[in-house]
Design a protein around this motif. Structure first.
Motif, PDB file in Angstrom:
ATOM      1  N   LEU A 154       0.922  -1.280   0.034  1.00 20.34           N
ATOM      2  CA  LEU A 154       0.086  -0.007   0.030  1.00 20.34           C
ATOM      3  C   LEU A 154       0.854   1.169  -0.169  1.00 20.34           C
ATOM      4  CD1 LEU A 154      -2.703  -1.156   2.801  1.00 20.34           C
ATOM      5  CD2 LEU A 154      -2.874  -1.131   0.192  1.00 20.34           C
ATOM      6  N   PHE A 155       2.038   1.189   0.077  1.00 18.03           N
ATOM      7  CA  PHE A 155       2.979   2.140   0.083  1.00 18.03           C
ATOM      8  C   PHE A 155       2.880   3.193  -1.095  1.00 18.03           C
ATOM      9  CE2 PHE A 155       6.896   4.717  -0.012  1.00 18.03           C
ATOM     10  CZ  PHE A 155       7.462   4.288   1.345  1.00 18.03           C
ATOM     11  N   SER A 156       2.714   4.531  -0.866  1.00 16.79           N
ATOM     12  CA  SER A 156       2.296   5.308  -2.041  1.00 16.79           C
ATOM     13  C   SER A 156       3.502   6.525  -2.222  1.00 16.79           C
ATOM     14  CB  SER A 156       1.024   5.993  -1.853  1.00 16.79           C
ATOM     15  OG  SER A 156       1.115   7.189  -1.041  1.00 16.79           O
ATOM     16  N   LEU A 157       3.336   7.007  -3.109  1.00 17.11           N
ATOM     17  CA  LEU A 157       4.459   8.291  -3.744  1.00 17.11           C
ATOM     18  C   LEU A 157       4.035   9.418  -2.808  1.00 17.11           C
ATOM     19  CD1 LEU A 157       4.875   7.650  -7.636  1.00 17.11           C
ATOM     20  CD2 LEU A 157       6.273   6.593  -5.738  1.00 17.11           C
ATOM     21  N   THR A 158       2.802   9.422  -2.350  1.00 16.40           N
ATOM     22  CA  THR A 158       2.468  10.547  -1.595  1.00 16.40           C
ATOM     23  C   THR A 158       3.366  11.036  -0.278  1.00 16.40           C
ATOM     24  OG1 THR A 158       0.392  10.277  -2.320  1.00 16.40           O
ATOM     25  CG2 THR A 158       0.439  11.745  -0.387  1.00 16.40           C
ATOM     26  N   GLN A 159       3.494  12.223  -0.240  1.00 19.77           N
ATOM     27  CA  GLN A 159       4.300  12.526   1.048  1.00 19.77           C
ATOM     28  C   GLN A 159       3.561  13.523   1.968  1.00 19.77           C
ATOM     29  OE1 GLN A 159       8.593  13.650   0.790  1.00 19.77           O
ATOM     30  NE2 GLN A 159       8.643  13.122  -1.037  1.00 19.77           N
ATOM     31  N   ASP A 160       3.419  13.432   3.188  1.00 21.97           N
ATOM     32  CA  ASP A 160       2.659  14.276   4.054  1.00 21.97           C
ATOM     33  C   ASP A 160       3.721  15.250   4.754  1.00 21.97           C
ATOM     34  OD1 ASP A 160       0.655  15.356   5.493  1.00 21.97           O
ATOM     35  OD2 ASP A 160       1.040  14.081   7.224  1.00 21.97           O
ATOM     36  N   LYS A 161       3.265  16.596   4.880  1.00 14.57           N
ATOM     37  CA  LYS A 161       4.233  17.444   5.558  1.00 14.57           C
ATOM     38  C   LYS A 161       5.649  17.989   5.150  1.00 14.57           C
ATOM     39  CE  LYS A 161       4.463  17.146  10.019  1.00 14.57           C
ATOM     40  NZ  LYS A 161       4.786  16.718  11.363  1.00 14.57           N
ATOM     41  N   GLN A 162       5.684  17.717   3.726  1.00 17.10           N
ATOM     42  CA  GLN A 162       6.960  17.821   2.878  1.00 17.10           C
ATOM     43  C   GLN A 162       7.494  19.361   3.168  1.00 17.10           C
ATOM     44  OE1 GLN A 162       7.214  16.993  -1.191  1.00 17.10           O
ATOM     45  NE2 GLN A 162       9.443  16.509  -1.169  1.00 17.10           N
ATOM     46  N   THR A 181       7.191  12.633   5.186  1.00 16.17           N
ATOM     47  CA  THR A 181       6.611  11.422   5.513  1.00 16.17           C
ATOM     48  C   THR A 181       6.058  10.692   4.433  1.00 16.17           C
ATOM     49  OG1 THR A 181       6.339  12.160   7.908  1.00 16.17           O
ATOM     50  CG2 THR A 181       5.298  10.264   7.252  1.00 16.17           C
ATOM     51  N   PHE A 182       6.466   9.874   4.161  1.00 16.62           N
ATOM     52  CA  PHE A 182       5.616   8.902   3.072  1.00 16.62           C
ATOM     53  C   PHE A 182       4.507   8.047   3.519  1.00 16.62           C
ATOM     54  CE2 PHE A 182       9.561   9.470   0.801  1.00 16.62           C
ATOM     55  CZ  PHE A 182       9.197   9.651  -0.299  1.00 16.62           C
ATOM     56  N   THR A 185       0.713   5.334   3.102  1.00 21.86           N
ATOM     57  CA  THR A 185       0.143   4.358   2.231  1.00 21.86           C
ATOM     58  C   THR A 185      -0.968   5.133   1.494  1.00 21.86           C
ATOM     59  OG1 THR A 185      -1.656   3.819   4.092  1.00 21.86           O
ATOM     60  CG2 THR A 185       0.500   2.837   4.482  1.00 21.86           C
ATOM     61  N   ILE A 186      -1.542   4.361   0.721  1.00 26.32           N
ATOM     62  CA  ILE A 186      -2.808   4.943  -0.174  1.00 26.32           C
ATOM     63  C   ILE A 186      -3.991   5.366   0.789  1.00 26.32           C
ATOM     64  CG2 ILE A 186      -1.864   3.652  -2.189  1.00 26.32           C
ATOM     65  CD1 ILE A 186      -4.279   1.763  -1.808  1.00 26.32           C
ATOM     66  N   PHE A 187      -3.865   4.800   1.992  1.00 25.87           N
ATOM     67  CA  PHE A 187      -4.766   5.330   2.712  1.00 25.87           C
ATOM     68  C   PHE A 187      -4.419   6.435   3.752  1.00 25.87           C
ATOM     69  CE2 PHE A 187      -5.926   0.887   1.973  1.00 25.87           C
ATOM     70  CZ  PHE A 187      -6.899   1.108   1.184  1.00 25.87           C
ATOM     71  N   ASN A 188      -3.196   7.014   3.452  1.00 24.58           N
ATOM     72  CA  ASN A 188      -2.779   8.228   4.078  1.00 24.58           C
ATOM     73  C   ASN A 188      -2.211   7.944   5.463  1.00 24.58           C
ATOM     74  OD1 ASN A 188      -2.097  10.968   4.036  1.00 24.58           O
ATOM     75  ND2 ASN A 188      -3.822  11.649   5.033  1.00 24.58           N
ATOM     76  N   GLU A 189      -1.761   6.594   5.709  1.00 17.87           N
ATOM     77  CA  GLU A 189      -1.199   6.159   6.936  1.00 17.87           C
ATOM     78  C   GLU A 189       0.295   6.583   6.637  1.00 17.87           C
ATOM     79  OE1 GLU A 189      -3.841   2.331   8.126  1.00 17.87           O
ATOM     80  OE2 GLU A 189      -2.534   2.477   6.486  1.00 17.87           O
ATOM     81  N   PRO A 190       0.851   7.223   7.916  1.00 15.93           N
ATOM     82  CA  PRO A 190       2.340   7.390   7.764  1.00 15.93           C
ATOM     83  C   PRO A 190       3.167   6.145   8.031  1.00 15.93           C
ATOM     84  CG  PRO A 190       1.365   8.180   9.789  1.00 15.93           C
ATOM     85  CD  PRO A 190       0.188   7.771   9.096  1.00 15.93           C
ATOM     86  N   VAL A 191       4.192   5.960   7.123  1.00 15.94           N
ATOM     87  CA  VAL A 191       4.828   4.706   7.163  1.00 15.94           C
ATOM     88  C   VAL A 191       6.359   5.080   7.374  1.00 15.94           C
ATOM     89  CG1 VAL A 191       3.405   2.852   6.360  1.00 15.94           C
ATOM     90  CG2 VAL A 191       4.576   4.238   4.727  1.00 15.94           C
ATOM     91  N   VAL A 192       7.008   6.031   6.655  1.00 18.44           N
ATOM     92  CA  VAL A 192       8.391   6.248   6.629  1.00 18.44           C
ATOM     93  C   VAL A 192       8.508   7.735   6.772  1.00 18.44           C
ATOM     94  CG1 VAL A 192      10.576   6.197   5.436  1.00 18.44           C
ATOM     95  CG2 VAL A 192       9.034   4.314   5.229  1.00 18.44           C
ATOM     96  N   ALA A 226       5.558  11.418  -9.068  1.00 17.23           N
ATOM     97  CA  ALA A 226       4.261  11.583  -8.490  1.00 17.23           C
ATOM     98  C   ALA A 226       3.700  12.710  -8.949  1.00 17.23           C
ATOM     99  CB  ALA A 226       4.597  11.754  -6.788  1.00 17.23           C
ATOM    100  N   THR A 227       2.445  12.335  -8.936  1.00 17.75           N
ATOM    101  CA  THR A 227       1.612  13.807  -9.718  1.00 17.75           C
ATOM    102  C   THR A 227       0.475  13.895  -8.888  1.00 17.75           C
ATOM    103  OG1 THR A 227       0.451  12.054 -11.131  1.00 17.75           O
ATOM    104  CG2 THR A 227       2.233  13.019 -12.087  1.00 17.75           C
ATOM    105  N   ALA A 228       0.209  15.145  -8.601  1.00 16.83           N
ATOM    106  CA  ALA A 228      -1.035  15.503  -7.691  1.00 16.83           C
ATOM    107  C   ALA A 228      -2.509  15.121  -8.371  1.00 16.83           C
ATOM    108  CB  ALA A 228      -1.213  17.288  -7.953  1.00 16.83           C
ATOM    109  N   SER A 229      -2.728  14.784  -9.709  1.00 19.60           N
ATOM    110  CA  SER A 229      -3.786  14.388 -10.192  1.00 19.60           C
ATOM    111  C   SER A 229      -4.114  12.948  -9.748  1.00 19.60           C
ATOM    112  CB  SER A 229      -3.583  14.292 -11.637  1.00 19.60           C
ATOM    113  OG  SER A 229      -2.727  13.524 -12.257  1.00 19.60           O
TER     114      SER A 229
END
Length: 221
Positions: free
Chosen positions: A61-69, A83-84, A86-93, A182-185
């Motif tokens: 489920l690991f996604s290219l999305t980063q939170d708080k970059q 913070t990377f 998952t596709i469900f917005n769970e922080p993993v790395v 990674a793309t915003a779309s």
């Protein structure tokens, strides 16, 4: 006389500021690296969210999305953290990155999961990897060579296969890392990995992540 005094004070202040900037952005010597890394860990303790435990399900489920970059550039230095999820917005790395002064690449990348720390010191273009304070080896391009043997432990393919870069540990392919940006779309739907085997071992997972995190952070900084 007063004008000369003011100019002298301003000159000294400028020189002190320039020295501090140079000192903060130069590659720390080996004696200072433990302290620098400890400061980075403490900073991440305050900044990074509580990470969920990584296993095969989270890798799938690991996604290219980063939170708080956050990325900042100052002179020839640069810092970044993120913070990377998952596709469900769970922080993993979570990671923190610093680029230092120098004609060749000098940088520090610190990444963490819920259970492990990954440290990459790059000096004059040569990268040393540590996992949980233990030396693992040297990264040469997309190959990880063992600390003791000098033999290849893991690697990322240099040529994509259907938009994915196969990742191998030893003689076994343990997954494939997307070669697409990674793309915003696409948002959270962009998975980072495919083809993760069901019987992936913890060692294989750590080496897979050690190569993938350096690759993914490198794309974003």
């Amino acid at each position: 006389m007063i004008i000369l005094l003011i100019l002298s004070v301003l000159l000294i202040a400028t020189l002190v500021y320039m020295f501090n900037q140079w000192s903060n952005h130069r590659m720390p010597g080996k004696k200072r690296r433990a302290r620098v890394l400890n400061e980075l860990r403490q900073e991440m303790d305050q900044w990074s969210p509580e990470l969920i435990k990584m296993d095969k399900d989270e890798l799938d489920l690991f996604s290219l999305t980063q939170d708080k970059q956050v990325t900042k550039t100052s002179g020839a230095g640069k810092t970044a953290k993120g913070t990377f999820t998952t596709i469900f917005n769970e922080p993993v790395v979570s990671y923190s990155y610093r680029r230092f002064l120098g004609k060749q690449v000098n940088e520090l990348l610190y990444a963490r999961t819920a259970e492990h720390d990954y440290v990459y010191w790059t000096e004059r273009g040569k990268t040393k990897l540590e996992i949980d304070n233990q030396p693992v080896g040297t990264l040469e391009g997309k190959r990880l060579l063992g600390e003791r043997t000098g033999k290849e432990l893991a690697s990322i393919a240099t040529e994509a296969r259907e938009n994915y870069l196969p990742v191998s540990v030893g003689n076994r392919e343990v997954g494939a890392l997307t070669n697409l940006p990674a793309t915003a779309s696409d948002g959270l739907s962009q998975r980072a990995f495919e083809f993760i085997p069901e019987d992936l071992t913890e060692k294989e997972e750590q080496l897979l992540l050690s190569l993938a995190m350096r690759e993914l952070v490198g794309r974003s900084v």
